[in-house]
Motif scaffolding. Sequence first.
Motif, PDB file in Angstrom:
ATOM      1  N   ALA A 183       0.804  -1.226   0.000  1.00  0.00           N
ATOM      2  CA  ALA A 183       0.000   0.000   0.000  1.00  0.00           C
ATOM      3  C   ALA A 183       0.837   1.276   0.000  1.00  0.00           C
ATOM      4  O   ALA A 183       0.317   2.366   0.221  1.00  0.00           O
ATOM      5  N   LEU A 184       2.132   1.161  -0.259  1.00  0.00           N
ATOM      6  CA  LEU A 184       2.995   2.343  -0.313  1.00  0.00           C
ATOM      7  C   LEU A 184       2.553   3.282  -1.426  1.00  0.00           C
ATOM      8  O   LEU A 184       2.067   2.833  -2.469  1.00  0.00           O
TER       9      LEU A 184
ATOM     10  N   ASP B  48      16.801   4.919  12.750  1.00  0.00           N
ATOM     11  CA  ASP B  48      15.710   5.903  12.635  1.00  0.00           C
ATOM     12  C   ASP B  48      15.878   6.859  11.464  1.00  0.00           C
ATOM     13  O   ASP B  48      15.402   7.988  11.491  1.00  0.00           O
ATOM     14  N   GLY B  49      16.528   6.396  10.399  1.00  0.00           N
ATOM     15  CA  GLY B  49      16.653   7.210   9.195  1.00  0.00           C
ATOM     16  C   GLY B  49      15.299   7.412   8.534  1.00  0.00           C
ATOM     17  O   GLY B  49      14.432   6.540   8.600  1.00  0.00           O
ATOM     18  N   ILE B  50      15.118   8.572   7.921  1.00  0.00           N
ATOM     19  CA  ILE B  50      13.884   8.863   7.190  1.00  0.00           C
ATOM     20  C   ILE B  50      14.085   8.471   5.733  1.00  0.00           C
ATOM     21  O   ILE B  50      15.027   8.929   5.082  1.00  0.00           O
ATOM     22  N   PHE B  51      13.222   7.607   5.228  1.00  0.00           N
ATOM     23  CA  PHE B  51      13.262   7.145   3.848  1.00  0.00           C
ATOM     24  C   PHE B  51      12.006   7.619   3.134  1.00  0.00           C
ATOM     25  O   PHE B  51      10.901   7.465   3.638  1.00  0.00           O
ATOM     26  N   ASP B  52      12.177   8.194   1.952  1.00  0.00           N
ATOM     27  CA  ASP B  52      11.058   8.655   1.136  1.00  0.00           C
ATOM     28  C   ASP B  52      10.683   7.588   0.118  1.00  0.00           C
ATOM     29  O   ASP B  52      11.558   6.920  -0.444  1.00  0.00           O
ATOM     30  N   VAL B  53       9.378   7.445  -0.133  1.00  0.00           N
ATOM     31  CA  VAL B  53       8.907   6.519  -1.156  1.00  0.00           C
ATOM     32  C   VAL B  53       8.955   7.248  -2.498  1.00  0.00           C
ATOM     33  O   VAL B  53       8.395   8.342  -2.640  1.00  0.00           O
TER      34      VAL B  53
ATOM     35  N   CYS C 204      11.278  -1.853  -3.511  1.00  0.00           N
ATOM     36  CA  CYS C 204      10.140  -2.400  -2.779  1.00  0.00           C
ATOM     37  C   CYS C 204       9.697  -3.700  -3.446  1.00  0.00           C
ATOM     38  O   CYS C 204       9.711  -3.815  -4.669  1.00  0.00           O
ATOM     39  N   VAL C 205       9.298  -4.681  -2.637  1.00  0.00           N
ATOM     40  CA  VAL C 205       8.810  -5.941  -3.194  1.00  0.00           C
ATOM     41  C   VAL C 205       7.286  -5.989  -3.175  1.00  0.00           C
ATOM     42  O   VAL C 205       6.680  -6.632  -4.018  1.00  0.00           O
TER      43      VAL C 205
ATOM     44  N   LEU D   9       8.040   0.872  -6.945  1.00  0.00           N
ATOM     45  CA  LEU D   9       8.484   1.874  -5.978  1.00  0.00           C
ATOM     46  C   LEU D   9       9.792   1.456  -5.308  1.00  0.00           C
ATOM     47  O   LEU D   9      10.182   0.301  -5.327  1.00  0.00           O
ATOM     48  N   ALA D  10      10.435   2.441  -4.706  1.00  0.00           N
ATOM     49  CA  ALA D  10      11.641   2.224  -3.910  1.00  0.00           C
ATOM     50  C   ALA D  10      11.587   3.175  -2.721  1.00  0.00           C
ATOM     51  O   ALA D  10      10.813   4.141  -2.726  1.00  0.00           O
TER      52      ALA D  10
END
Length: 193
Positions: A16-17, A30-35, A51-52, A57-58
Amino acid sequence: SYDKFGTLAEIVADAALTVGQAWRITDRADGIFDVVLAASVTINTTSIVQCVGAPTLAVSLRHDESTTIDQYGAVGSVDESSIFQDYADWATLQTGITKMRCGFNKQYMATDVTITTGTHLDLNGSTVKQVPDAVEAIFHNISTTDTHTEDHIYISNGILDGNSSSWAGDAQAFLVKLISVHQFSVIDVIFTS
């Protein structure tokens, strides 16, 4: 800020990303990752992960002053040369002086990592040890140009620990250059052998 939090495995499996979401990755310091759209980035498995659950997406690490090698996936006490190299490759793409940071007071192992000029590697109280039996230095192949601040490597606040008898050629030259004020600025770094 971030929308949700979880482990990297949970997030890349989430079907659902949506593009534009931001996630705090708990097992990546606690790194912030953007989709983002996977087609818009180059996947490297450390700071940009496919992303699987939603394969188009990644998730991509958001860099700022507090970004550390741990957010790239370093855990310490194992050979993390490829993780250091991915971080150094990111630094290469930046303009001006780029800061790379280790996690606070940790033990890392690496060898044969190329860091370009214009980089400040803050060891942050950590030790980076040479991988056992490695024939290359921990960090090497550094330009000797000395005309602007961006042409220096600056390493601070920690320990570089390696078997200096195995460092030859570029690696040995690196050590000579590193301790020369003319070529590099080095403060509070201990070299052991």
